[in-house]
Each structure stands twice: as C-alpha cells, then as structure tokens.
Design an enzyme around this catalytic site. Structure first.
Site, short mmCIF file in Angstrom:
data_model
loop_
_atom_site.label_atom_id
_atom_site.label_comp_id
_atom_site.label_asym_id
_atom_site.label_seq_id
_atom_site.Cartn_x
_atom_site.Cartn_y
_atom_site.Cartn_z
N ARG A 143 0.86 -1.20 0.00
CA ARG A 143 0.00 0.00 0.00
C ARG A 143 0.88 1.23 0.00
NH1 ARG A 143 -5.04 1.67 3.26
NH2 ARG A 143 -6.32 1.44 1.48
N SER A 146 2.87 5.82 -2.83
CA SER A 146 3.97 6.75 -3.10
C SER A 146 4.37 6.74 -4.58
CB SER A 146 5.18 6.40 -2.24
OG SER A 146 4.92 6.73 -0.89
N ASN A 148 0.00 9.27 5.92
CA ASN A 148 0.44 7.90 6.18
C ASN A 148 1.04 7.11 5.04
OD1 ASN A 148 -0.63 7.78 9.00
ND2 ASN A 148 -2.55 8.14 7.93
N TYR A 149 0.80 7.52 3.83
CA TYR A 149 1.25 6.69 2.72
C TYR A 149 2.21 7.33 1.74
CZ TYR A 149 -2.24 3.32 4.13
OH TYR A 149 -2.96 2.40 4.83
N LEU A 150 2.24 8.63 1.73
CA LEU A 150 3.07 9.28 0.72
C LEU A 150 4.41 9.67 1.29
CD1 LEU A 150 0.27 11.44 -0.88
CD2 LEU A 150 1.10 9.17 -1.54
#
Length: 970
Positions: A796, A801, A927-929
């Site tokens: 994920r 990203s 949270n993800y990038l």
DNA sequence: GTCTTAACTTAGGAATACAATC
DNA sequence: GATTGTATTCCTAAGTTAAGAC
C-alpha cells in the site's frame, strides 16, 4: 417535564419524536433485523455450517451508488455469515452479548467468542449516520449476517480433520450461508448497495508489462476511471461525475498519452496503475520462463490455463485438492501440498510471525527548522499569486515562538541509528492527565423515569449523562447501542435504582441533554477574555504534561490525556457500541519511564498499577480499556524522533520493494498456474493487494464489526462477470473495509485470475472464505521470504507513493503558475486517496453550502445577463458618439468581464467542492506518501512547502524537508 | 505449532480554530 | 460584528504485525 417525554429534537436536521427517554423513535432501527450477524466466535473461520447465515437477502442490487459517502460506508448491515469458529469455543458458550462482554482475557478461551450462539445474533446495528443507514438498509438486507461459526461445528472441523468435513472443502469456515449468495453472484448489479455508494475505488490496473494486455485495464477511459469511477464508481455520475471529470479527466487523459501503454486501471486511481506495471518493464522475468509469456498469451484461455500438465479445463473445475487426490502427482511441487495439506483450508489461522523489523537507529541533533518553515502561516490556499508565501504578517511574538520551537528540533536524522531494539536510553515524563472528576448536574436537571423525575445516585447519574450527551446522535437510534448502554447503565445503578429502572423506553434524558446543549452554547458564547483564560489554562497543562525528556531531548507527547469515560462508539455495526467505557484510575495505569528518572507522582494518594522501565518499547503509559479489553497507550507525537525514524524506515522499505517489485509480480503471476491451491490463492490475493492496494485482512472476532480485507474476503464480497459494461473478466468487489467503509470496485482482471477466482468460489456459498487456504500470517511469511521486511501493508505504501510520484511527473507543467502546480499536486494526491479508498462522510452542511453556492452562481448569472443588456445599450449609445457614453460602455464591459471571471471561479469551486466531498486527502498524505516526494517536488518547482504541508505536517515531516533535495526520487 | 497479546500504524469524525463573506 | 465555510487539531477506534504464552 412531562413534556419532556415527548420532545422533538433535531436529529440530523430532521426532527423526530423522542420518546420519553429522549430516544428518538424514528424508526431507524433497522438493524437488527437485518443486521445481525452472528459471528461465532472463533477465529478460525471455520465456520461451520451451523451458523446460520443470517440473512439472506437480497442483496445486490443496488441502487445507485452515487450518493454519498455515507453510502458507502457500509456500516452496517452486511454481515455475513462467516462463522468463524474456533473450536475452542466449544467450551464456552456464553454469549458474548452478555453484556459485559467479554473482553479478551487472556485466557482467551473464554472470552470470546464463544458464544454466541449464534442465535442471538447480534445485530449489529446500524451504522453511523442515518444516511448511511438508510442506505445500509438496503444493503443490509442483502448482506447478511456473517456468522462466524458456531461452535459445534467448528470444533469438529478444526481439529482433526478438517478436511473431513468436508466436502466442501472450502467451507471451512466461514461459511456461510448464503444469504447472499446468490445474490452476489448473480446479481451483479453493480453497486448499489444501498443506494448510495460511493466511492469507488481505484484500482488501477496494471498493465501488463510489456504492453501486454492486461485485460483489464482499459483505459478506456481513464476517464472513466477516474473520476467518476473512482468516485462513484458507479457511474452515477452525478456526484461527481461530471465535475470530477473536469479536472481529473483531463489529466488523466494526458497521462494516458504519456504512458500509453499502460492502461490504467480503471478505476482507481488512475495513475496508480501506472505506477505499477510499467510498460517498459520487461515482462516478468522470473523464475520460470514461461510465465511471463503468459501474459498475453496466456490469456487466451485455454491455452494457458491449461497447463499441460495439470489443469485442463476440466480439471479446473475441480478444486485443487481433489484433483490432487486423483492424480496424486508425484512430485507435488514442493511440498506439495499433499492433499492433506492442501485441501485443508486454513482453518486455523494463526499467526506466524515476525519479520525482522527494522530497527531504528537514532540520530539526533538539535537545531532549527528549516527555512521553508519560517514563513509559514499559510492558511488557506487561495493562492493567487505565485509563490508568495506569506511570510508577512508574522508578529514578532510569533516569530519568537517559532524560533524557539525551531531551536528545540532534534535532528535525529543526522545521527547514527541504533540497531538493537532499544528505543531510548533515558526517559522522563509527568505521567498522564486524568479526566476531570465527575461533576453532578444541577438539581434542577433531572432524569425522568416513566414520566416522573427520579433522583439518581452519583454513579448512575454519570452514566445517564453519557447517554444524554449523545441524545442527538444517530447512535441513539440504534438498538444495539441502546441495549448495550442500558445493560451497562443498570450495572451502575444501586439496587434500589435497579428496582425502579427496568425499561429503557421509560427513561428520559432530555433535560440532561438540554442542559449540556446549553452549556455548550454558553461555552461558545463566552467572551474573548474567558476564552483566553481557558486557552491559557490549556497551554499550561500542555506545557507541563505534554512533553517528555527522552535521551536528553524534549519531545512532544501525542496523547497525554487518558481517555475520559463515556460510551463506546464503535464504527459500523459494532456489537459493543453503547457500552460504558469506564473511568481510568491511577491503579489502572502502567507507567514506563527511565530507571533513573523521576517517576511521575500518581494523583493524590493513589498508586500506579505498575511502574516499569522498558526501553524496548516507546510508550510512556498504558492501561487496559474495558470495552474491548485492548491495551491503550500514551505515546509520542508524530514529530518525535521515535515516530519519525520509524516513518522513515517505512518508506525506505517501500523503496526497497520498488527494486524487486518486477520480480515479485512475475512470480505471483507465475503462481497463478501453480498446482497448489494455496499457492494460487496466495498469488491471486497478492495480486489484489498489489494492484488494488487492499489491506491484508486479518481475521476478526465476532465481537467486532464484520469488516474484511483481502485475505478475509468472503464469497459474497466478490462477483464475477465474464463481461460487464463492455469489459471482460470483471471482478466486482463490494465489501466493508476498515472502519466499515465500503469498498466497491469493478475491476477487469486477467483471464487467469478470473478463472482462478471461479475455481476458488466453486462449491462455496456466501459466507465462505474466498481464500480458504490463506491468511495474513501465511501471506506475510511468504512475503518475508521475497524481501526482508516485506509485509502486505508495504504494498500500500509503495503503490501510494509510486502513484504520487508518477502522477506528479505527468501532471506538473514546469512552466505553470504555482496555483496551477498546486492543482496538479492535489490531483495527484487525490489519485492516491482514491486508490487507497480514503473516504470521508459528506461534511455536515455540504448540501446546504452547495445550495448557497448554486444560488450565488445563479445570482451571478443574472447579474451577467443584466450587465450584458446594459452593456449592449451603452454600446449602442456610445456609437452615437458621446465620450461619456463611450466611457460608460467601457466600464460596463470591464464589469462584465469581471463578473464572468467571478462566475467561472464559482463554478470551479462548485466542482471542486463536490468532487472532494467524499474523498479524504489527508490520510494518504499523512500515512502513505513518502514526504520526500512532495518536498522534492516543491523544491524543484518553486512551490513553498507550506502550500503542501500545513504546520502539523511540516513538523511531522521535518526529517523529509531536510533530507530531500529536488532530485529525490522515491 | 497454535493461539493470544503487545505494540504500533492508520483512520474517520467531532471539536475547534480560523478565514472569508455578508 | 455576525455568520458561514473551511482547515486543523484532537480523539480514539480499527487495523497490521511481531512477540509471547502454552
């Protein structure tokens, strides 16, 4: 008072009649019925059959999805029956419900799960919002309950023979029934759960390498895909569709061009897809050569599918396990999964574990913040001019403050990391802040029972206020919520009160509710001075308790207050919603601090539950929350070294994945042809995790909401369509994910995947696990072998990203203005949010604000019309000559232009607002990038970082701001 | 080997703060 | 100055994964 009995309160805008207790009776309680899910307990899914499945329903159909967010969220309803059984339960039988609930005790056995016979089923009630609810209703029906197993069955199964059981192979577990079953499959109708629906998600489809075709993706539309799709997938366009398109579509289109080959996936974020499977990638190379070829070729049906050796079509139908038996192939591939094994679904799901974690290391230093920081004070982004960041108006005092803060920055990223598991050497803090003690309400604020005021003991009154404070919330319309609350409410009563208060419907909390509303109004209406006093008090508290000293540095604590008592608000159809979360005392709290540090003093005369000095963990204090029995912690703020370092490691792991992703993809594609069912399932699941960014999907207990992720998908969550809307081999995912947020996506997959899914679903019913030979432990153990530190969630992070970066590359025009660049950035961010299915409920008042906007637009249009007419006249007059008239005409012309610009702006705003109404951009950003991607982009494009990250984000990502230069690539 | 629990990350909604408009 | 709209912060539930317990 009496009146109290029937009061109208506003609930979400509508007024409803409140029963005496103040509970609205608007009929929304649907839940139960529908919803009940019986989960049995057990974790394993084994589900025996017994479970009933609750419902059955219908399902599928849907209405449109469009609507809104809420819609999506499934919160409710659906449940399915999965029964997870654990054999263990056998023993137990209690119902969970019983109130008190079980918490998880360690013994475990007990606790849980047991219970319930399903019979009871719980109903999970409804969902959060009414809207949702409504929607849910529809859906709910469909959905069904999931039963997690019943006990009995499970027992048997699991133990020994699982297999035995049956025949059905699959069935292990969860089985479930059918409720849906049919529907699901059959109905394919898209979406619609309740009608609402919403966000579709993204998917991206990869493309196949080499341009192979992946069936899916079609770019067809990217367009479609994205915007709408994504969002609404369903096409309904309304919601966004069109609008969405505006922006998005275009971009997408562009993308397409560029990446031509890749098709994107449909829905998803578009780009996302891109990120994956690059065309240029060589076909997978990998282990077995053949595989790759497969792609396209493969896809031709038979051909590939049938592998010479094993599966011909015929075989395909046969579950692998069975096949094996028959053939008994000699060499079973490794392990072969002998029948035994293979056939057996994982009933037991347990968990393997571990992986090495990366450790962190440390570095630190102190220092100041970065330049970019300095200016700050951005706030809205209304950027009109280019880069102007407003540095401006920062008062000297503020500047001073900023400076001080900067000086405290610990540049840990410049230090060396520590590789052992030790998290800190010294740690000192003041302990947590306790919730203020209960203050009784004024005597004239009474609780009524059966129409008469009733004086309550302090404890009972406090419990009553918990409910009273939520009286206007949707929760109070839910049966489960009310039942749970009343059960706990009674527990807090004195025996005398218990004698009297026996019927929840006769309880009236309205006066209390009114009191709290008034208090809230008062607070809002307080004078500036009063507010300031309060603010100062808060700051003082924060100053004292909000920081700790760790390894010689002052760091901010994330949550230094203990959670106050109140009612548990689970999301979705949580079976425990409404239970009382009790007050935490010092004797419940464990303190963790340095050995040589000063131990924080417990409040007056009390003692901590425990004081420990464990430097292998990061928490400062912990306690066990009574409703779910889980441990809660007090930890550091995201800006801390401890959190930042971990975050950095997370992104580094994702970057490592980038180096091996091609190989992993090739491998799992190859494994779609494996002889072993478990391998095929694992490969297909991994494909979904990679392509669709699904979560791992742990098994859940029955005393939790029925939500799923990839590994825990059940038959009713997936529909297969040989053809749908012009696409072939389409898999429709429709399930409640984390937080009961609906995940809906129509994905065109490769034929082999499609066939495998058909195989996995053979002889199964709704409620059965789709991947019965897979669970998260098994998957993660496998992943660990592929790459050190690799787990399902890394995909994920990686795909999010990667998508951001590729979208930025595509959408950013170096010569554009800052506002235009920001638009590109936000679109890239949105693509990720769609991919990850980050939704939010439609903001309160959204509709109204849209109406206002529309009115404004209308007014503007009218004004333009008028202006135009006047302009015309003036122009005519001007022709005749007078200078004055000419001037007037010019003026009018300018005014007209201005009005038109304003109209354009309003229309854009309308589109934008509507597009974003159900999409949450913040979650992915936070949270993800990989923040370094954004930092590099800003640096390269001359965009002030403040335009992208707000103050909190800048603080959290300070490490990235310092680390990344404009050439950084994820 | 299986299951439970601890530890930590990820998540959306409510509350609050702040800015833009009226 | 009041109101409205939007962004930020707070809060804590709900996930994932590793480690620990039998």
């Amino acid at each position: 008072m009496t009146d109290a009995q029937n009061i109208h309160i506003q609930n979400g805008g509508r007024s409803e009649v409140v029963q005496s207790n103040g509970v609205t009776s608007n009929g929304h309680h649907h839940h139960h019925s529908s919803g009940s899910k019986h989960k049995s307990h057990s974790k394993d899914k084994h589900r025996d059959k017994d479970r009933e499945h609750k419902s059955s329903g219908s399902s599928s159909s849907s209405k449109d999805h469009k609507s809104s967010r809420d819609k999506d969220r499934h919160k409710s309803s659906s449940s399915s029956s999965k029964h997870r059984d654990k054999e263990r339960d056998s023993s137990s039988s209690s119902h969970r419900s019983s109130s008190s609930s079980s918490h998880k005790d360690k013994d475990g056995s007990s606790k849980h799960k047991s219970s319930s016979s399903s019979s009871s089923g719980h109903h999970k009630s409804s969902s959060k919002d009414k809207e949702r609810r409504d929607k849910d209703k529809d859906r709910s029906s469909s959905s069904s309950s999931r039963h997690k197993s019943s006990s009995s069955s499970r027992d048997k199964e699991r133990s020994s023979s699982h297999k035995s059981s049956s025949s059905s192979s699959s069935s292990k577990s969860k089985h479930s029934s059918s409720r849906h079953g049919g529907s699901s499959s059959t109905s394919k109708e898209p979406p619609s759960y309740d009608g609402v629906f919403v966000k579709p998600e993204p998917v991206s489809q990869p493309l196949i390498p080499g341009g192979l075709i992946e069936p899916f993706h079609v770019p067809e539309e990217f367009n479609s895909y994205n915007p709408n799709t994504a969002i609404n997938c369903n096409g309904n366009g309304n919601d966004g569709g069109a609008n969405y398109k505006n922006g998005y579509e275009d971009s997408i289109v562009e993308i397409k061009k560029e990446e031509s080959f890749n098709n994107l996936s449909q829905a998803s974020s578009c780009d996302y897809s891109l990120s994956q499977f690059r065309s240029d990638e060589p076909p997978f190379e990998v282990k077995h050569e053949q595989s790759y070829a497969e792609d396209d070729s493969t896809m031709n049906d038979n051909e590939q599918y049938e592998e010479p050796e094993e599966m011909d079509e015929d075989e395909e139908d046969v579950p692998l396990a069975m096949r094996k038996r028959k053939q008994e192939a000699p060499d079973q591939a490794h392990g072969g999964m002998d029948d035994d094994d293979d056939d057996i679904p994982l009933l037991a799901r347990k968990k393997p574990k571990k992986e090495s974690k990366e450790k962190k290391s440390k570095k630190r230093v102190k220092e100041e913040a970065d330049d970019m920081y300095a200016n700050v004070k951005p706030k809205k982004i209304k950027i009109k001019k280019e880069a102007e960041v407003k540095t401006e108006a920062v008062s000297p005092a503020k500047r001073q403050k900023i400076k001080e803060e900067e000086e405290e920055v610990w540049r840990w990223w410049e230090e060396e990391k520590r590789a052992d598991g030790v998290k800190w050497s010294t740690l000192e803090h003041k302990g947590p802040v306790f919730a203020p003690p209960y203050e009784r309400v004024p005597r004239n604020v009474r609780f009524y029972y059966d129409g008469k005021p009733l004086e309550l003991s302090e404890e009972t009154e406090e419990a009553a206020t918990f409910y009273a404070k939520m009286l206007n919330h949707d929760y109070c319309t839910k049966e489960v919520f009310n039942n749970n609350f009343f059960k706990d409410f009674r527990k807090s009563m004195t025996s005398k009160e218990k004698e009297i208060i026996k019927d929840f419907r006769k309880c009236n909390f309205q006066e209390m509710f009114n009191f709290f509303q008034a208090e809230s109004e008062k607070r809002k209406a307080a004078t500036k001075e009063e507010k300031l006093v309060k603010k100062n008090e808060n700051e003082a508290l924060m100053k004292e308790y909000g920081f700790c000293m760790i390894d010689g540095h002052k760091e901010k604590i994330g949550n230094f207050r203990l959670e106050p008592p109140g009612l548990f608000r689970g999301r979705g159809e949580h079976p425990k919603m409404g239970m009382i979360k009790r007050r935490i005392h010092a004797s419940d709290v464990s303190i963790n601090c340095g050995k040589d540090s000063k131990v924080p003093p417990p409040p007056g005369g009390s003692r901590w539950k425990e004081v420990r000095h464990d430097n292998t963990v990061t928490w400062l204090a912990s306690w066990i929350e009574n409703v779910q029995g889980q441990v809660k912690y007090i930890m550091l703020n995201p800006s801390s070294k401890l959190k930042g370092e971990k975050d950095h490691i997370k992104y580094e792991t994702a970057r490592r994945l980038d180096k091996v992703i091609d190989k992993i993809r090739a491998t799992y594609r190859d494994e779609w042809k494996s002889k072993e069912m478990r391998v095929r399932q694992r490969a297909v699941a991994l494909y979904f995790i990679d392509k669709l960014a699904l979560r791992a999907g742990n098994e859940k207990d029955e005393d939790q909401a029925d939500t799923v992720g990839c590994c825990s998908l059940r038959v009713e969550h997936v529909q297969l369509h040989k053809e749908l809307n012009g696409k072939e081999n389409v898999v429709v995912f429709d399930f409640p994910g984390k937080d009961s947020i609906r995940y809906y996506n129509e994905v065109e997959v490769e034929k082999r995947v499609f066939k495998n899914l058909e195989l996995f679903m053979e002889h199964k019913k709704d409620g059965d696990d789709l991947f019965d030979r897979l669970n998260t432990q098994v998957l993660n153990e496998h992943l660990k072998e592929l790459m050190d530190g690799l787990t399902a969630k890394v995909f994920r992070t990686y795909n999010a990203s990667k998508t951001l970066q590729s979208q930025l590359d595509l959408l950013t025009d170096p010569s554009a203005t800052v506002p235009e660049k920001l638009l590109a950035y936000n679109r890239a961010n949105r693509a990720v949010a769609i991919l990850c299915n980050h939704q939010r409920s439609v903001p309160k008042g959204h509709e109204k604000s849209m109406e206002n906007l529309k009115e404004k637009i209308k007014a503007k249009r009218d004004a333009i019309d008028d202006c135009e007419a006047e302009y015309h006249d003036f122009k005519k007059a001007a022709k005749r000559g007078s200078v004055k008239e000419k001037v007037n005409a010019d003026k009018k012309g300018k005014q007209l232009e201005r009005l038109k610009d304003q109209l354009k702006k309003l229309e854009l705003q309308e589109t934008d607002r509507d597009e974003n109404k159900t999409i949450a951009l913040g979650t992915s950003k936070l949270n993800y990038l990989d923040p370094r991607i954004s930092v590099a982009w800003c640096k390269k494009n001359g965009v002030p970082i403040e335009k992208i990250f707000n103050k909190t984000q800048r603080t959290k990502f300070l490490w990235a701001v310092h680390m990344a230069d404009e050439d950084y690539r994820f």
